[in-house]
Design an enzyme around this catalytic site. Structure first.
Site, short mmCIF file in Angstrom:
data_model
loop_
_atom_site.label_atom_id
_atom_site.label_comp_id
_atom_site.label_asym_id
_atom_site.label_seq_id
_atom_site.Cartn_x
_atom_site.Cartn_y
_atom_site.Cartn_z
N ASP A 45 115.84 -114.11 -2.95
CA ASP A 45 115.00 -115.14 -2.30
C ASP A 45 115.78 -116.42 -1.97
OD1 ASP A 45 113.10 -113.29 -2.82
OD2 ASP A 45 111.79 -114.62 -3.96
N ASP A 76 107.42 -105.42 -0.28
CA ASP A 76 108.32 -105.90 -1.32
C ASP A 76 108.80 -104.76 -2.25
OD1 ASP A 76 109.72 -107.86 -2.71
OD2 ASP A 76 108.02 -109.22 -2.85
N GLU A 87 113.53 -105.72 0.34
CA GLU A 87 114.14 -105.03 -0.80
C GLU A 87 115.36 -105.80 -1.28
OE1 GLU A 87 117.40 -102.08 -1.63
OE2 GLU A 87 117.11 -103.60 -0.07
N TRP A 88 115.55 -107.00 -0.71
CA TRP A 88 116.56 -107.98 -1.12
C TRP A 88 118.00 -107.48 -0.90
CZ3 TRP A 88 113.75 -106.69 -6.09
CH2 TRP A 88 112.42 -107.11 -6.02
N GLY A 89 118.17 -106.42 -0.12
CA GLY A 89 119.51 -105.93 0.18
C GLY A 89 120.13 -105.11 -0.94
#
Ligand code: GLA
Length: 442
Positions: free
Chosen positions: A244, A189, A222-224
């Site tokens: 998320d 994460d 890394e959520w983009g």
């Protein structure tokens, strides 16, 4: 293969045709005119370095093979958050087998955040003893004894998103511990990143995993934010592309949560980045968590399969409705997700509010998904013969059926099959999709 020649200047890289058959050989001839003792020491050192180089080489060569098709499994976060324990995880492994999910192809059992509580005086990461009384090695052994694989969560920052110890500064030590425990998959994460460069941070953990002595998939979470699809191939096998997921079809929250359609739209921008060994991660599934209709969950699954997305279930596997199982384990849907060509679908057209996604499959077959984005029914009227679909993924760069008709198969098995000779006419309910596989007639 990057960087290894720099580490070992006394070696020469001998290359055969296949990049996987490159090995380092010592330049022994440079050492022949010094004393025999020095020669022996040097030779031993060279031998050790030689073995080490080949070991690293072998680890790296296996990297791409770890996720040749999108990984499939289960993760604790969407349903259980921090409320996890050894018994829960074991029950989930049991249920993955007894429900038929293992037979369908799901195999990773991944513990998300909150399993870790601190570090010992030597810096070793410690699992929560109250919740995991027998420790991670015993749990991994149990999961492996079921023929499944074991995944853990950590974070590139100093803390995880739930404030537990992260891996920053401990990457190699943690990777060695994961290998000792028998970890097969690491979700990594990006909370408390403290201004680090994302590519460098993920490269460090990737190097640590490649050196730890055990093949471990690296799932980049890394959520983009810094476009991992542009740099993460070769670093990890999958990378998140959005904030998320929430258990809703069409929604987005100002703190970052997104629904199925919002993820679809992001995936469409970068569909070309997916391929064998490196996947756009559309997020863990919400199917079975209760906040969407059956129609929406089928569309959720179909979109993920079309996009060659990793399929990581996020529901309670112990109490699955037959419907949930039917969606998650549908052989036709899974075959499209796991197709060995590894192409992601692209959005070819949007007609009357209906997205038309197209995915080239192996053997010259093609998958189509018609998704009604709207929250009202919409009429679909699609004349197969009126369109030529262009994409490099097709055998001859395009898909044109007027001269060579295809047989149509409904993936969920609900509608009658037909051929592309007749236009497709139907009404799609709100958020409903039509999921089709096309095969050449002859
Ligand atoms: C982040 C990740 C989630 C989950 C939580 C755990 O929000 O994106 O998938 O792992 O952290 O804290």
């Amino acid at each position: 293969m990057h960087g290894q020649t720099l580490l070992l200047p006394s070696f020469v890289l001998v290359s055969s045709c296949s990049p996987q058959k490159q090995y380092f050989y010592p330049l022994l001839s440079t050492y022949t005119n010094t004393s025999s003792l020095i020669n022996m020491k040097r030779t031993s050192l060279i031998l050790v370095l030689f073995l080490l180089a080949n070991f690293i080489q072998a680890q790296t060569a296996g990297f791409d093979q770890l996720a040749k098709t999108p990984p499939m499994g289960w993760n604790s976060w969407n349903k259980f958050g921090c409320n996890i324990s050894e018994s829960l995880i074991k029950e989930m492994a049991d249920a993955m087998v007894s429900s038929g999910m293992k037979d369908a192809g799901y195999n990773y059992i991944v513990i998300d955040d909150c399993w870790q509580v601190g570090r010992d005086e030597n810096g070793n990461i410690l699992a929560d003893k109250d919740r995991f009384p027998n420790g991670m090695k015993a749990l991994a052994d149990y999961i492996h004894s079921k023929g499944l694989k074991f995944g853990l969560y950590s974070c590139a920052g100093s803390k995880t998103c739930q404030g537990r110890p992260g891996s920053r500064g401990y990457q190699f030590q943690d990777a060695l511990q994961y290998a000792r425990w028998g970890v097969d998959y690491l979700k990594y994460d990006w909370c408390y990143d403290e201004g680090q460069n994302a590519k460098a941070a993920y490269q460090t953990m990737s190097d640590a995993l490649k050196a730890c002595g055990r093949p471990i998939v690296l799932s980049i979470c890394e959520w983009g934010e810094s476009k991992p699809w542009e740099w993460a191939k070769g670093i990890g096998q999958l990378w998140r592309i959005t904030p998320d997921i929430r258990d809703c079809f069409d929604c987005s929250f100002n703190w970052g949560g997104v629904g199925v359609l919002q993820i679809l739209d992001k995936a469409m921008e970068i569909y070309g980045a997916a391929g064998p060994g490196h996947w756009n991660d559309l997020e863990m599934l919400e199917i079975g968590n209760g906040n969407q209709t059956e129609t929406e969950y089928r569309s959720h699954m179909a979109i993920w399969c079309m996009m060659a997305a990793p399929l990581i279930a996020g529901n309670d596997l112990r109490q699955m409705e037959p419907l949930t199982k039917d969606i998650l384990c549908n052989a036709g849907a899974l075959a499209i997700d796991q197709d060995t060509l590894g192409h992601s679908a692209f959005r070819y057209l949007t007609l009357n509010g209906i997205d038309i996604l197209v995915k080239p499959l192996s053997g010259g077959e093609v998958a189509f998904l018609f998704v009604n984005r709207s929250n009202k029914p919409a009429e679909l009227n699609y004349d197969w013969n009126a369109y030529t679909v262009y994409d490099e993924g097709f055998e001859h760069g395009s898909f044109y059926v007027a001269k060579t008709p295809y047989k149509i198969q409904d993936v969920w098995g609900k509608q009658k099959t037909g051929t592309t000779q007749k236009p497709l006419k139907t009404i799609l309910d709100a958020h409903e999709s039509l999921f089709l596989r096309l095969k050449k007639i002859n």
